[in-house]
Design an enzyme around this catalytic site. Structure first.
Site, PDB file in Angstrom:
ATOM      1  CB  SER A 138     -39.603 -88.795  25.923  1.00 33.13           C
ATOM      2  OG  SER A 138     -39.437 -90.031  25.286  1.00 33.13           O
ATOM      3  CG  ASP A 180     -36.509 -92.269  23.577  1.00 34.30           C
ATOM      4  OD1 ASP A 180     -35.599 -92.978  24.059  1.00 34.30           O
ATOM      5  OD2 ASP A 180     -37.565 -92.034  24.187  1.00 34.30           O
ATOM      6  CG  ASP A 239     -36.579 -90.575  27.971  1.00 31.73           C
ATOM      7  OD1 ASP A 239     -36.736 -90.960  26.804  1.00 31.73           O
ATOM      8  OD2 ASP A 239     -37.403 -90.818  28.877  1.00 31.73           O
ATOM      9  CG  ASP A 268     -38.009 -94.346  27.416  1.00 34.65           C
ATOM     10  OD1 ASP A 268     -37.770 -93.905  26.277  1.00 34.65           O
ATOM     11  OD2 ASP A 268     -39.012 -94.027  28.073  1.00 34.65           O
TER      12      ASP A 268
HETATM   13 MG    MG Z   1     -38.518 -91.853  25.963  1.00 35.56          MG
END
Ligand code: MG
Length: 467
Positions: A94, A253, A255, A257
């Site tokens: 992340s 961020d 990744d 999400d």
């Molecule tokens: Mg994330």
């Protein structure tokens, strides 16, 4: 009690703590439980390929078929699993620094697996020494081993690189393309070299926005900025939004999400504001509905729900808990104060691409600048404090604080930590799930009240630590 997993998966220093051996054994343990078709994907970190191949080996050895989705956002894997597969493994850390990586496991609905499944995996992963303690040392003391299938039961690895395109298409069909196209919004996108490089710029361009990009070449060194989209790390984006006269700045961020916005004046918009904004228009468009969030979220969420026919349900902190509640109760929309928004009819998890599309849709339909839309939301002030506390003292300190809080006569919620409702506002005191610290978060209508309550809360922790 869980030993290996944190609030959502495992996150460690790659190739020191998170080795291919660990990843492979963990994947075999998960594969033993799922016994089916499993999707794997990950973010652009330098170690993702190494860990992904170890995960694929582990899954194959336990008899699963593997579908390699390549490099893509976490929510795109969740989208794919929900539509096509029996489970999924996402290789990502992340927003953590580049030397970290992690493993997130999702069930057939694309929701992070529950604690009970994580415990079953740990039982197969961990080993027990003669004293009965579970230790992470694969030797002669295995409690249970993952199933290892024979040569003639071996599954296959299939590459499926179509998911990103399908995911982008799906996002586009969920918003008012005509209104967005007519608004001719100028958007500056900062993907932080993360997985959103493959999605957000394309979504916005196809919707007819004028898109300028920065940090939109995927790069596991994260050369442009730290992958955590906080105010400090987004200073260049803030400057650039003003410099090019953009209507909106978007940051994600690592990744992809989470979505963070910068308004047309260069103001950093806190995640709870974006959450409240999208909540408001989701409720108006749908004539009310169930909203799910965590106990640490702004009172604005409740005010908006009350005004627009919504009902709010809260869970402990953790996006997979919010996602699961949304599924179980057939909720309309959910989110967290950090800019993670969940649209449960699309993905059972935080989704950055649809969040972005939804925000430009709101700006286009309302024909108002973002700063104005934010100004129209209920305003609260908040303050955050933290203090270090060894992990083994957390429980005792928390219990004492709960007793003291109840003795004050104020309303107390112990869903996650201790949340105390006072006349001026509320304060929540929680032990972090991932770090040896206590956090205190206060919110009130007046700034000085928020500060005072945060101070009161953190002092309560300090006093317990000293006694
Ligand atoms: Mg994330």
């Amino acid at each position: 009690m869980k030993r290996l997993f944190g609030t959502f998966g495992i996150r460690r220093i790659a190739n020191e703590e998170l080795t291919p051996e660990l990843a492979s054994r963990l994947a075999a343990a998960y594969g033993t439980l799922v016994q089916g078709r499993v999707a794997v994907g990950g973010d652009p970190r330098t170690t993702t390929s190494m860990i992904k191949h170890a995960v694929i080996s582990g899954l194959l050895s336990s008899g699963c078929d593997v579908f390699d989705l390549g490099i893509l956002p976490t929510p795109a894997v969740q989208f794919a699993v929900r539509n096509y597969y029996d489970g999924g493994v996402i290789i990502t850390a992340s927003h953590n620094p580049p030397n970290f990586n992690g493993i997130k496991i999702v069930d057939k609905d694309g929701i992070g697996i529950p604690d009970s499944t994580e415990e079953k995996i740990e039982e197969m992963f961990m080993v027990q020494n003669p004293e009965g303690d579970l230790v992470e040392n694969p030797d002669e003391f295995f409690v249970k081993n993952p199933d290892r299938v024979s040569w003639d039961q071996m599954g296959e690895v299939v590459s499926n690189l179509n998911i990103t395109e399908e995911y982008i298409e799906n996002v586009i069909t969920r918003v008012d393309g005509e209104a967005i196209k007519n608004a001719k919004l100028k958007v500056l996108v900062d993907c932080g070299s993360g997985a959103a490089c493959f999605t957000t710029p394309y979504v916005l361009r196809r919707l007819g926005c004028e898109v300028t990009t920065m940090n939109c070449q995927p790069d596991g060194f994260f050369p442009g900025r730290n992958p955590e989209p906080n105010k400090e790390n987004l200073q260049e984006l803030i400057v650039a939004v003003k410099a090019i006269g953009a209507d909106l700045g978007i940051a994600h961020d690592g990744d992809a999400d989470r979505t963070i916005c910068i308004d047309e004046k260069g103001n950093f918009v806190f995640g709870d504001k974006t959450f409240a904004l999208v909540e408001k228009y989701m409720l108006i468009e749908n004539g009310g509905g169930l909203i799910v969030t965590t106990v640490a979220t702004s009172s604005a969420i409740y005010d908006i729900a009350e005004e627009h026919g919504g009902e709010v349900v809260t869970t402990a902190v953790g996006d997979l808990l919010v996602a699961r509640e949304l599924k179980d109760r057939d909720g309309l929309f959910g989110g967290e104060e950090n800019g993670g928004l969940i649209f449960p009819d699309f993905v059972y998890g935080r989704d950055a691409a649809l969040s972005t599309a939804k925000i430009v849709e709101i700006m286009a339909r309302q024909k108002k600048p973002l700063s104005q839309l934010i100004k129209e939301l209920p305003a609260y002030h908040s303050d955050k404090k933290k203090v270090e506390c060894p992990d083994d003292l957390k429980e005792e300190v928390m219990e004492k604080i709960a007793e003291i809080a109840k003795a004050t006569g104020n309303k107390v919620d112990t869903t996650d930590g201790v949340k105390i409702f006072k006349d001026e506002g509320w304060v929540i005191i929680r032990a972090s799930g991932t770090e040896p610290i206590f956090r205190c978060f206060a919110e009130a209508e007046k700034e000085e009240d928020a500060k005072e309550m945060a101070e009161w809360g953190i002092n309560l922790v300090i006093k317990q630590l000293e006694s």
